[in-house]
Design a protein around this motif. Structure first.
Motif, PDB file in Angstrom:
ATOM      1  N   PRO A 130       0.881  -1.210   0.011  1.00 18.44           N
ATOM      2  CA  PRO A 130      -0.177   0.030   0.044  1.00 18.44           C
ATOM      3  C   PRO A 130       0.976   1.103  -0.027  1.00 18.44           C
ATOM      4  N   ASN A 131       2.044   1.230   0.245  1.00 24.41           N
ATOM      5  CA  ASN A 131       3.079   2.327   0.179  1.00 24.41           C
ATOM      6  C   ASN A 131       3.399   2.563  -1.306  1.00 24.41           C
ATOM      7  N   VAL A 132       3.261   1.841  -2.194  1.00 25.32           N
ATOM      8  CA  VAL A 132       3.709   2.109  -3.565  1.00 25.32           C
ATOM      9  C   VAL A 132       2.422   2.733  -4.465  1.00 25.32           C
ATOM     10  N   PRO A 142       3.326   8.407 -10.407  1.00 28.32           N
ATOM     11  CA  PRO A 142       4.353   9.068  -9.287  1.00 28.32           C
ATOM     12  C   PRO A 142       3.513  10.307  -8.641  1.00 28.32           C
ATOM     13  N   ALA A 143       3.661  10.291  -7.526  1.00 26.61           N
ATOM     14  CA  ALA A 143       3.194  11.572  -6.566  1.00 26.61           C
ATOM     15  C   ALA A 143       4.046  12.747  -6.976  1.00 26.61           C
TER      16      ALA A 143
END
Length: 73
Positions: free
Chosen positions: A59-61, A65-66
């Motif tokens: 869930p951290n990926v 792209p942020a």
């Protein structure tokens, strides 16, 4: 640690690689084995496919792209 794991894993190895019991692995893993022989004993799971599946669960990926603070609009 990848040096210890072959590129194609038996069911028990694939489950261990993922940190799961064999029963749980069979229940939750969508990766299908490659059949090297007609027997189920010849089935192997590609380590790279397992890595892709495990990465997809993280869930951290983020998929896109942020934007970072300071990026131009």
């Amino acid at each position: 640690m990848n040096d210890r794991w072959p590129a194609a894993l038996r069911l028990d190895q694939a489950a261990e690689y993922c940190g799961l019991s064999v029963d749980t692995f069979k229940e939750v893993c969508p990766v299908k084995p490659i059949s090297f022989t007609e027997s189920t004993r010849g089935n192997r799971y590609r380590r790279a496919s397992l890595d892709d599946w495990l990465a997809s669960l993280d869930p951290n990926v983020s998929i896109s792209p942020a934007r970072r603070f300071g990026d131009r609009v």
